[in-house]
Design a protein around this motif. Structure first.
Motif, PDB file in Angstrom:
ATOM      1  N   VAL A 111       3.182   4.059 -17.612  1.00 63.50           N
ATOM      2  CA  VAL A 111       2.950   4.079 -15.934  1.00 63.50           C
ATOM      3  C   VAL A 111       3.720   3.230 -15.673  1.00 63.50           C
ATOM      4  N   ARG A 112       3.298   3.759 -14.344  1.00 67.19           N
ATOM      5  CA  ARG A 112       5.026   3.849 -13.333  1.00 67.19           C
ATOM      6  C   ARG A 112       3.642   3.653 -11.857  1.00 67.19           C
ATOM      7  N   GLN A 113       2.806   3.554 -11.368  1.00 67.39           N
ATOM      8  CA  GLN A 113       2.114   3.072 -10.415  1.00 67.39           C
ATOM      9  C   GLN A 113       0.649   3.795 -10.452  1.00 67.39           C
ATOM     10  N   LEU A 138      -9.518   2.431  -0.731  1.00 65.77           N
ATOM     11  CA  LEU A 138     -10.809   1.853  -0.272  1.00 65.77           C
ATOM     12  C   LEU A 138     -10.543   1.983   1.089  1.00 65.77           C
ATOM     13  N   ASP A 139     -12.133   1.925   1.484  1.00 63.06           N
ATOM     14  CA  ASP A 139     -11.782   2.307   2.442  1.00 63.06           C
ATOM     15  C   ASP A 139     -11.040   1.686   3.617  1.00 63.06           C
ATOM     16  N   SER A 140     -10.528   0.296   3.844  1.00 63.30           N
ATOM     17  CA  SER A 140     -10.007  -0.391   4.284  1.00 63.30           C
ATOM     18  C   SER A 140      -8.708  -1.006   3.850  1.00 63.30           C
ATOM     19  N   THR A 141      -8.969  -0.522   2.504  1.00 62.64           N
ATOM     20  CA  THR A 141      -7.770  -1.357   2.060  1.00 62.64           C
ATOM     21  C   THR A 141      -6.823  -0.145   0.652  1.00 62.64           C
ATOM     22  N   LEU A 142      -5.510  -0.482   0.361  1.00 60.39           N
ATOM     23  CA  LEU A 142      -4.844   0.127  -1.012  1.00 60.39           C
ATOM     24  C   LEU A 142      -4.273  -1.058  -1.493  1.00 60.39           C
ATOM     25  N   LEU A 143      -4.359  -1.058  -3.041  1.00 54.82           N
ATOM     26  CA  LEU A 143      -3.971  -1.764  -3.787  1.00 54.82           C
ATOM     27  C   LEU A 143      -3.118  -1.186  -4.771  1.00 54.82           C
ATOM     28  N   PHE A 144      -2.000  -1.536  -5.179  1.00 52.21           N
ATOM     29  CA  PHE A 144      -0.860  -0.700  -5.803  1.00 52.21           C
ATOM     30  C   PHE A 144      -0.595  -1.382  -6.864  1.00 52.21           C
ATOM     31  N   VAL A 145      -0.752  -1.386  -7.404  1.00 50.66           N
ATOM     32  CA  VAL A 145       0.275  -2.030  -9.173  1.00 50.66           C
ATOM     33  C   VAL A 145       0.887  -1.092  -9.683  1.00 50.66           C
ATOM     34  N   ALA A 146       1.444  -1.644 -10.120  1.00 50.72           N
ATOM     35  CA  ALA A 146       3.409  -0.908 -10.366  1.00 50.72           C
ATOM     36  C   ALA A 146       3.371  -1.721 -11.806  1.00 50.72           C
ATOM     37  N   THR A 147       5.002  -1.577 -12.481  1.00 51.40           N
ATOM     38  CA  THR A 147       4.838  -1.093 -13.469  1.00 51.40           C
ATOM     39  C   THR A 147       6.781  -2.462 -13.503  1.00 51.40           C
ATOM     40  N   ALA A 148       6.255  -3.669 -13.262  1.00 47.42           N
ATOM     41  CA  ALA A 148       8.109  -4.598 -12.969  1.00 47.42           C
ATOM     42  C   ALA A 148       8.736  -4.957 -13.872  1.00 47.42           C
ATOM     43  N   SER A 195       9.082  -5.461 -18.114  1.00 45.66           N
ATOM     44  CA  SER A 195       9.131  -5.549 -19.963  1.00 45.66           C
ATOM     45  C   SER A 195       7.556  -6.817 -19.589  1.00 45.66           C
ATOM     46  N   GLY A 196       6.561  -6.305 -20.446  1.00 46.34           N
ATOM     47  CA  GLY A 196       5.608  -6.969 -19.907  1.00 46.34           C
ATOM     48  C   GLY A 196       4.528  -7.572 -18.504  1.00 46.34           C
ATOM     49  N   THR A 197       5.302  -6.886 -17.495  1.00 55.67           N
ATOM     50  CA  THR A 197       5.080  -7.556 -16.358  1.00 55.67           C
ATOM     51  C   THR A 197       4.373  -6.622 -15.205  1.00 55.67           C
ATOM     52  N   CYS A 198       4.061  -6.862 -14.496  1.00 50.25           N
ATOM     53  CA  CYS A 198       2.875  -5.949 -13.484  1.00 50.25           C
ATOM     54  C   CYS A 198       3.696  -6.415 -11.501  1.00 50.25           C
ATOM     55  N   LEU A 199       3.610  -5.567 -10.712  1.00 52.98           N
ATOM     56  CA  LEU A 199       3.649  -6.075  -9.468  1.00 52.98           C
ATOM     57  C   LEU A 199       1.925  -5.319  -9.362  1.00 52.98           C
ATOM     58  N   ALA A 200       1.224  -6.019  -8.569  1.00 55.19           N
ATOM     59  CA  ALA A 200      -0.055  -5.604  -7.261  1.00 55.19           C
ATOM     60  C   ALA A 200       0.503  -6.587  -5.995  1.00 55.19           C
ATOM     61  N   VAL A 201       0.096  -5.179  -4.963  1.00 57.49           N
ATOM     62  CA  VAL A 201       0.316  -5.431  -3.905  1.00 57.49           C
ATOM     63  C   VAL A 201      -1.691  -4.846  -3.127  1.00 57.49           C
ATOM     64  N   LEU A 202      -1.772  -6.027  -2.235  1.00 61.37           N
ATOM     65  CA  LEU A 202      -2.699  -5.180  -1.845  1.00 61.37           C
ATOM     66  C   LEU A 202      -2.121  -4.960   0.610  1.00 61.37           C
ATOM     67  N   ALA A 203      -2.443  -3.864   0.524  1.00 56.68           N
ATOM     68  CA  ALA A 203      -2.642  -3.259   1.928  1.00 56.68           C
ATOM     69  C   ALA A 203      -3.587  -2.648   2.791  1.00 56.68           C
ATOM     70  N   GLY A 204      -3.542  -2.886   4.318  1.00 56.82           N
ATOM     71  CA  GLY A 204      -4.423  -2.029   5.344  1.00 56.82           C
ATOM     72  C   GLY A 204      -4.198  -0.699   5.013  1.00 56.82           C
ATOM     73  N   ARG A 205      -5.635   0.054   5.656  1.00 56.61           N
ATOM     74  CA  ARG A 205      -5.711   1.142   5.707  1.00 56.61           C
ATOM     75  C   ARG A 205      -4.197   1.675   6.207  1.00 56.61           C
ATOM     76  N   ASN A 206      -3.708   1.459   7.001  1.00 52.04           N
ATOM     77  CA  ASN A 206      -2.313   1.479   7.693  1.00 52.04           C
ATOM     78  C   ASN A 206      -1.173   1.703   7.418  1.00 52.04           C
ATOM     79  N   ALA A 207      -1.683   0.639   6.111  1.00 51.82           N
ATOM     80  CA  ALA A 207       0.089   0.864   5.561  1.00 51.82           C
ATOM     81  C   ALA A 207       0.260   2.265   5.115  1.00 51.82           C
ATOM     82  N   ASP A 208       2.138   2.368   5.403  1.00 57.04           N
ATOM     83  CA  ASP A 208       2.231   3.685   4.939  1.00 57.04           C
ATOM     84  C   ASP A 208       2.699   3.301   3.087  1.00 57.04           C
TER      85      ASP A 208
END
Length: 144
Positions: free
Chosen positions: A77-79, A84-94, A96-109
């Motif tokens: 898994v890369r990402q 969502l209507d107003s939010t983007l949620l990214f989950v990426a491998t970070a 071995s055994g670790t992930c990075l989750a980021v919440l951003a508004g809909r206007n984020a690139d």
């Protein structure tokens, strides 16, 4: 906040998450978590929300792994991106055994955010690893 790292190490990575959130416009928060859903570091949300996000992100990551095993030639898994209507949620491998989750508004690139997440992970990957936990012993088993 639930954590699997010794006291003092959790906040050591908070500045990385803070920098990511500050560099990418419309990004709101970030959580570094173990692949099984325990918060390692956070920025931009309270501890209860971070615990919830970590559990949710671990579930999404697990679903991504299952999809890779079934449909992606066992690819890693890369990402995972949830739109969502107003939010983007990214989950990426970070690491071995670790992930990075980021919440951003809909206007984020999304491309810029994905790139910045990748660069953050590449720059500090050895420090982001989460060792595999040992299985707990069964009470009453011999030798315990």
């Amino acid at each position: 906040m639930a954590t699997d790292t010794p006291s003092g190490q959790v906040s050591d990575l908070d500045w990385l998450l803070s920098g990511l959130v500050q560099r990418v416009p419309y990004t709101r928060s970030a959580v570094l978590l173990s692949a099984d859903g325990l918060v390692k570091s956070l920025h931009g949300m309270d501890a209860d929300s971070a615990d919830h996000m970590a559990a949710l992100a671990a579930g999404l990551y697990s679903l991504g792994r299952s999809a890779g095993a079934r449909f992606g030639d066992n690819g890693e898994v890369r990402q995972v991106v949830v739109e969502l209507d107003s939010t983007l949620l990214f989950v990426a491998t970070a690491g071995s055994g670790t992930c990075l989750a980021v919440l951003a508004g809909r206007n984020a690139d999304a491309a810029v955010l994905g790139y910045e997440m990748t660069m953050l992970v590449k720059s500090v990957r050895p420090y982001l690893m989460t060792p595999t936990r040992q299985a707990a012993g069964v009470p009453g088993a011999s030798g315990l």
